[in-house]
Design an enzyme around this catalytic site. Sequence first.
Site, PDB file in Angstrom:
ATOM      1  N   HIS A 313      -8.253  -4.052 -19.910  1.00  0.00           N
ATOM      2  CA  HIS A 313      -8.123  -3.705 -18.496  1.00  0.00           C
ATOM      3  C   HIS A 313      -7.198  -2.513 -18.380  1.00  0.00           C
ATOM      4  O   HIS A 313      -6.236  -2.409 -19.131  1.00  0.00           O
ATOM      5  CB  HIS A 313      -7.543  -4.891 -17.709  1.00  0.00           C
ATOM      6  CG  HIS A 313      -7.758  -4.780 -16.244  1.00  0.00           C
ATOM      7  ND1 HIS A 313      -6.917  -4.055 -15.436  1.00  0.00           N
ATOM      8  CD2 HIS A 313      -8.732  -5.272 -15.445  1.00  0.00           C
ATOM      9  CE1 HIS A 313      -7.370  -4.127 -14.201  1.00  0.00           C
ATOM     10  NE2 HIS A 313      -8.470  -4.855 -14.177  1.00  0.00           N
ATOM     11  N   ASP A 371     -13.791 -11.209 -15.836  1.00  0.00           N
ATOM     12  CA  ASP A 371     -15.233 -11.256 -16.088  1.00  0.00           C
ATOM     13  C   ASP A 371     -15.594 -12.078 -17.312  1.00  0.00           C
ATOM     14  O   ASP A 371     -16.753 -12.430 -17.512  1.00  0.00           O
ATOM     15  CB  ASP A 371     -15.787  -9.841 -16.259  1.00  0.00           C
ATOM     16  CG  ASP A 371     -15.671  -9.062 -14.977  1.00  0.00           C
ATOM     17  OD1 ASP A 371     -15.914  -9.664 -13.932  1.00  0.00           O
ATOM     18  OD2 ASP A 371     -15.326  -7.870 -15.029  1.00  0.00           O
TER      19      ASP A 371
HETATM   20  N1  ACO Z   1     -13.405  -3.789 -26.833  1.00  0.00           N
HETATM   21  C1  ACO Z   1     -12.964  -3.051 -27.883  1.00  0.00           C
HETATM   22  N2  ACO Z   1     -12.033  -2.089 -27.804  1.00  0.00           N
HETATM   23  C2  ACO Z   1     -11.507  -1.866 -26.595  1.00  0.00           C
HETATM   24  C3  ACO Z   1     -11.915  -2.586 -25.447  1.00  0.00           C
HETATM   25  C4  ACO Z   1     -12.906  -3.580 -25.604  1.00  0.00           C
HETATM   26  N3  ACO Z   1     -13.324  -4.285 -24.546  1.00  0.00           N
HETATM   27  N4  ACO Z   1     -11.231  -2.135 -24.368  1.00  0.00           N
HETATM   28  C5  ACO Z   1     -10.431  -1.157 -24.820  1.00  0.00           C
HETATM   29  N5  ACO Z   1     -10.582  -1.000 -26.175  1.00  0.00           N
HETATM   30  C6  ACO Z   1      -9.843  -0.075 -27.040  1.00  0.00           C
HETATM   31  C7  ACO Z   1     -10.255   1.371 -26.795  1.00  0.00           C
HETATM   32  O1  ACO Z   1     -11.321   1.722 -27.653  1.00  0.00           O
HETATM   33  C8  ACO Z   1      -8.998   2.098 -27.102  1.00  0.00           C
HETATM   34  O2  ACO Z   1      -8.820   2.140 -28.512  1.00  0.00           O
HETATM   35  P1  ACO Z   1      -8.072   3.418 -29.201  1.00  0.00           P
HETATM   36  O3  ACO Z   1      -6.705   3.439 -28.609  1.00  0.00           O
HETATM   37  O4  ACO Z   1      -8.114   3.097 -30.661  1.00  0.00           O
HETATM   38  O5  ACO Z   1      -8.900   4.611 -28.841  1.00  0.00           O
HETATM   39  C9  ACO Z   1      -7.895   1.174 -26.565  1.00  0.00           C
HETATM   40  O6  ACO Z   1      -8.472  -0.141 -26.636  1.00  0.00           O
HETATM   41  C10 ACO Z   1      -7.470   1.485 -25.142  1.00  0.00           C
HETATM   42  O7  ACO Z   1      -8.611   1.416 -24.321  1.00  0.00           O
HETATM   43  P2  ACO Z   1      -8.976   2.442 -23.166  1.00  0.00           P
HETATM   44  O8  ACO Z   1     -10.469   2.592 -23.110  1.00  0.00           O
HETATM   45  O9  ACO Z   1      -8.153   3.697 -23.312  1.00  0.00           O
HETATM   46  O10 ACO Z   1      -8.461   1.672 -21.917  1.00  0.00           O
HETATM   47  P3  ACO Z   1      -8.867   1.982 -20.433  1.00  0.00           P
HETATM   48  O11 ACO Z   1      -7.731   1.521 -19.591  1.00  0.00           O
HETATM   49  O12 ACO Z   1      -9.334   3.384 -20.244  1.00  0.00           O
HETATM   50  O13 ACO Z   1     -10.168   1.055 -20.213  1.00  0.00           O
HETATM   51  C11 ACO Z   1     -11.573  -0.754 -19.673  1.00  0.00           C
HETATM   52  C12 ACO Z   1     -10.148  -0.179 -19.613  1.00  0.00           C
HETATM   53  C13 ACO Z   1     -12.585   0.245 -19.130  1.00  0.00           C
HETATM   54  C14 ACO Z   1     -11.630  -1.997 -18.751  1.00  0.00           C
HETATM   55  C15 ACO Z   1     -11.900  -1.118 -21.132  1.00  0.00           C
HETATM   56  O14 ACO Z   1     -10.940  -2.045 -21.620  1.00  0.00           O
HETATM   57  C16 ACO Z   1     -13.300  -1.700 -21.280  1.00  0.00           C
HETATM   58  O15 ACO Z   1     -14.272  -0.941 -21.349  1.00  0.00           O
HETATM   59  N6  ACO Z   1     -13.457  -3.088 -21.335  1.00  0.00           N
HETATM   60  C17 ACO Z   1     -14.748  -3.695 -21.419  1.00  0.00           C
HETATM   61  C18 ACO Z   1     -15.432  -3.690 -20.058  1.00  0.00           C
HETATM   62  C19 ACO Z   1     -14.822  -4.693 -19.105  1.00  0.00           C
HETATM   63  O16 ACO Z   1     -14.613  -5.858 -19.422  1.00  0.00           O
HETATM   64  N7  ACO Z   1     -14.552  -4.215 -17.873  1.00  0.00           N
HETATM   65  C20 ACO Z   1     -14.029  -5.078 -16.800  1.00  0.00           C
HETATM   66  C21 ACO Z   1     -12.771  -4.539 -16.226  1.00  0.00           C
HETATM   67  S1  ACO Z   1     -12.133  -5.688 -15.092  1.00  0.00           S
HETATM   68  C22 ACO Z   1     -13.016  -5.451 -13.674  1.00  0.00           C
HETATM   69  O17 ACO Z   1     -13.561  -4.449 -13.363  1.00  0.00           O
HETATM   70  C23 ACO Z   1     -13.048  -6.622 -12.798  1.00  0.00           C
END
Ligand code: ACO
Length: 436
Positions: A313, A371
Amino acid sequence: MKLADYKATLSFSNGKPSMELPVYQGSVGPDVVDIRKLYGQTGMFTYDPGFLSTASCQSTITYIDGDKGELLYRGYPIEQLATNCDFLETCHLLLYGNLPNASAKADFTKRVTRHTMVNEQMQFFMRGFRRDAHPMAIMTGLVGALSAFYHDSTDINNPEHREVAALRLIAKMPTLVAMAYKYSMGQPYMYPRNDLSYAGNFMHMMFATPCEDYSVNPVIERALDRIFILHADHEQNASTSTVRLCGSSGTNPFAAIAAGVACLWGPAHGGANEACLNMLEEIQASGGIAKVGHFMEQVKDKNSGVKLMGFGHRVYKNYDPRAKLMQETCREVLTELGLENDPLFKLSMALEKIALEDDYFVSRKLYPNVDFYSGIVQRAIGIPVNMFTGVFALARTVGWIAQLNEMISDPEYKIGRPRQLFSGSVTRSVPPMAQR
Ligand code: ACO
């Protein structure tokens, strides 16, 4: 805006004169540096793609402490609201800033329920869609179309119009989501029943048919009501910021909320519950719990493009408090329906356990978000996977309206107009066709 609590000095290494910037303290949470005069005084913009460090507004509605895993609506912890209040009380709280007493609750419930029907013409509008259209495609169209039906509540600058539009949207969203479902099933629409609770009426419009009596299961009704409470608001997330930006042009509330619906659809936002359940079903089909280790290796491989949906998140760097409540609801619903051994629930527990112990997730502070469990609950209730985001939109509508109305009532509000760092071509002349 109040006077500065203290000041920050911005200095430059290229000899430009330094500049003092006011800093404000909120009631809780990070202080903000006011950069509104930056361009006027220095001719420079700030650069912050994805708004990682930018407060786009001042708000009194929802507060999240992502490190603690805390979520407050108007100061009340989400755990207390989910346990002691129902959704309409939560709507009252978000819209007006206070929890209603018994008579205010009765009055608010009456004012909402008298708007549950939609103009009969809406069903003809619906007929233009293919039966296999994604419900979020339908919802985006239907919510925008409300502005074509309710002309007496489209002036965003008129407080009475805003109030009626708020009540209409909260009341009509369940009707529209249920209509989208019935249309996809080829079943007749069920008119709303105002003697039922908000969640009970939604269940009736979704699952009843004209041929048989339908009785609302109170455990499922309470579970749905909790889903609505947990999704009701989440401060300046992508769809809420979209609603604010869209509404900042002075467009009508229905159009602004339609923009929020469109934004919510994406898999990185509200579409994650659908994507999460699809992911669980794919792992289950490929061998279930035995394949979890292999799947996790793919998630950790940056080249695979696979993410553990329902994890991570932007704001929570701790367990999403809503996920804990949703896990509790998930157990209650599965027990009530005799699905305690549901393979997808077991699979999700196995994935969660591995992720919470794995260094990849621990070091990145990736925890389950709401979720991760909401999809399992909705699937058990009988809501099809592609309707999940529509249910989320239904619940988030009150948050969108509360935030929109807060913005419009803010004397400092202006049309939203971000700037850019331009890195394209400088002025050049159009060459004749033969020279291109
Ligand atoms: N699975 C694997 N790796 C992940 C995940 C995941 N679900 N989420 C983040 N990471 C990793 C990224 O690849 C990144 O790795 P790095 O530092 O080696 O490059 C690190 O964790 C940080 O992640 P970011 O993408 O920079 O975090 P950001 O805050 O931009 O993204 C997001 C948040 C979009 C929610 C992301 O965690 C994601 O895509 N999760 C899966 C989708 C999801 O569940 N979304 C629901 C959000 S809650 C809602 O809307 C109610």
